[in-house]
Enzyme design. Structure first.
Site, PDB file in Angstrom:
ATOM      1  N   TRP A 104       0.839  -1.217   0.000  1.00  0.00           N
ATOM      2  CA  TRP A 104       0.000   0.000   0.000  1.00  0.00           C
ATOM      3  C   TRP A 104       0.862   1.250   0.000  1.00  0.00           C
ATOM      4  O   TRP A 104       0.544   2.237  -0.676  1.00  0.00           O
ATOM      5  CB  TRP A 104      -0.960  -0.004   1.189  1.00  0.00           C
ATOM      6  N   ASP A 175      -1.496   6.577   6.494  1.00  0.00           N
ATOM      7  CA  ASP A 175      -2.572   5.706   6.027  1.00  0.00           C
ATOM      8  C   ASP A 175      -2.882   4.746   7.164  1.00  0.00           C
ATOM      9  O   ASP A 175      -2.084   3.856   7.473  1.00  0.00           O
ATOM     10  CB  ASP A 175      -2.105   4.950   4.777  1.00  0.00           C
ATOM     11  N   LYS A 199     -12.213  -1.782   7.105  1.00  0.00           N
ATOM     12  CA  LYS A 199     -11.487  -2.733   7.937  1.00  0.00           C
ATOM     13  C   LYS A 199     -11.926  -2.610   9.395  1.00  0.00           C
ATOM     14  O   LYS A 199     -12.352  -3.583   9.978  1.00  0.00           O
ATOM     15  CB  LYS A 199      -9.983  -2.519   7.809  1.00  0.00           C
TER      16      LYS A 199
HETATM   17  C1  LIG Z   1      -7.201  -1.765   2.202  1.00  0.00           C
HETATM   18  C2  LIG Z   1      -6.150  -0.768   2.246  1.00  0.00           C
HETATM   19  C3  LIG Z   1      -6.039   0.262   1.290  1.00  0.00           C
HETATM   20  C4  LIG Z   1      -6.960   0.343   0.093  1.00  0.00           C
HETATM   21  O1  LIG Z   1      -8.233   0.743   0.441  1.00  0.00           O
HETATM   22  P1  LIG Z   1      -9.330   1.054  -0.674  1.00  0.00           P
HETATM   23  O2  LIG Z   1     -10.415   1.678   0.140  1.00  0.00           O
HETATM   24  O3  LIG Z   1      -9.697  -0.256  -1.294  1.00  0.00           O
HETATM   25  O4  LIG Z   1      -8.738   1.979  -1.665  1.00  0.00           O
HETATM   26  C5  LIG Z   1      -5.054   1.202   1.452  1.00  0.00           C
HETATM   27  N1  LIG Z   1      -4.197   1.155   2.485  1.00  0.00           N
HETATM   28  C6  LIG Z   1      -4.249   0.158   3.412  1.00  0.00           C
HETATM   29  C7  LIG Z   1      -3.263   0.154   4.540  1.00  0.00           C
HETATM   30  C8  LIG Z   1      -5.214  -0.818   3.320  1.00  0.00           C
HETATM   31  O5  LIG Z   1      -5.284  -1.789   4.247  1.00  0.00           O
END
Ligand SMILES: *Cc1c(COP(=O)(O)O)cnc(C)c1O
Length: 363
Positions: A104, A175, A199
């Site tokens: 990511w 993030d 999540k």
């Molecule tokens: C799942 C995830 C993403 C991507 O998320 P989307 O909403 O599908 O764009 C980005 N960063 C991390 C750390 C993730 O776990």
């Protein structure tokens, strides 16, 4: 425990508390007597306004977010933030600093390069992202950087920052898609935090952005209206139609966290669940954790079995036993158990029992 529900270890979209699902079900056709479901209500009407305001208020309270920060509910997923962050915060030639700690983060680096010179201050790629080196060893020499970017929990590889970099003069961007609201963090140490909700906070469709207001004011004029943080701050996330149902669900999840003793409460449970699971992984030779124990994630535990055919069999039998979503990411293989806030301790205990039986039968 609802007999129709399995223990869902999916990495995202992920399990949502059963109580929250039941509450949403009960309100589905008629939200608080208004004769419509909340997803049928106007995003400018009284009902939804209240939903959005109380979700924001609860998130502020739970995470300790001051008035120096705006809280936004946006669309486009966490992935759109990979572009929005540099698009808004980069100012021409100022270098942007990134820690590459997994897939990511690497995706975020790729987007940032479209907007400014990027300096990768640390990369774990050569070690297959199995650890995160202490930030004291990072190459932080750049002149007047725009910000420093980290991915706080690496969902795919199963590592997590247990201590964030401390460079008070550089805005820290994180993030937190896979660990927001799972542990106490000092928001004041960050310039910007973003997270897809799917999540730890609810269903897919809404991305939470917590941004220091002075940083939002930095955006250049050339940023498209929809992609500018200041647009959404000004219009309180209602510049256009927001994902109303997803925001409503996030609101219910936040109420659920409050009832569990706030973030400190869920953090204690998360610590307990992760300790149990890693102890089970480490207790014999059959299971092998894939990352440096010092960097292990409390949200996504990744491990291998002696060979791939046993892993396939493990997943097959676990699924049959009502333990679903345990397959590791396709880029890594093996097993990954995602144990977010909403995973009950009973789910982890049941998984551990299954692991012991499986090791006994196949070891
Ligand atoms: C799942 C995830 C993403 C991507 O998320 P989307 O909403 O599908 O764009 C980005 N960063 C991390 C750390 C993730 O776990």
């Amino acid at each position: 425990m609802n007999p129709h529900r399995v223990f869902n270890f999916n990495p995202g979209p992920a399990t949502i508390p059963t109580e929250v699902m039941e509450q949403a079900r009960d309100q589905f056709l008629d939200y608080q007597g208004c004769g419509m479901g909340i997803m049928e209500c106007s995003h400018r009407g009284r009902e939804f306004n209240q939903v959005r305001e109380s979700a924001e208020e609860n998130l502020r309270q739970l995470m300790g977010i001051s008035d120096d920060y705006a809280v936004l509910f946006l669309q486009g997923g966490a992935s759109l933030q990979f572009s929005m962050v540099p698009m808004n915060l980069a100012s021409g030639q100022q270098p942007l600093l990134y820690a590459d700690t997994g897939s990511w983060a690497a995706k975020a680096v790729k987007e940032a390069k479209l907007f400014a010179p990027v300096q990768v201050v640390y990369s774990g790629k050569a070690q297959n992202y199995a650890r995160i080196e202490d930030c004291e060893s990072w190459e932080m020499g750049a002149d007047d950087p725009g910000y420093l970017y980290v991915c706080s929990n690496n969902t795919i590889f199963g590592t997590q920052f247990h201590r964030f970099p401390e460079y008070p003069e550089i805005p820290l961007v994180a993030d937190m898609s896979s660990d927001i609201a799972s542990r106490l963090v000092d928001v004041n140490r960050f310039g910007l935090i973003f997270a897809g909700a799917q999540k730890n906070l609810g269903p897919a469709g809404v991305t939470i952005v917590i941004i220091r207001k002075d940083l939002a004011a930095r955006s250049r004029d050339k940023v498209p209206t929809m992609l500018k943080y200041s647009t959404h701050i000004e219009k309180e996330s209602c510049f256009n139609t927001p994902p109303t149902f997803s925001i409503y669900m996030v609101g219910l999840v936040l109420e659920w966290i409050k009832k569990r003793g706030g973030i400190a409460g869920v953090e204690a449970d998360n610590d307990h669940k992760a300790a149990l699971l890693y102890r089970a992984i480490d207790e014999g030779d059959f299971y092998r954790g894939t990352v440096d124990p010092a960097c292990r994630s409390k949200m996504n535990a990744t491990f291998r079995l002696p060979d791939e055919s046993l892993e396939a069999e493990f997943i097959r039998q676990a699924t049959a036993a009502g333990l679903v979503g345990l397959k590791g990411h396709r880029s890594v293989g093996g097993i990954r158990a995602s144990i977010y806030n909403a995973m009950p301790a009973a789910g982890v205990e049941t998984l551990i029992e299954f692991m012991r039986e499986f090791a006994k039968a196949n070891g």
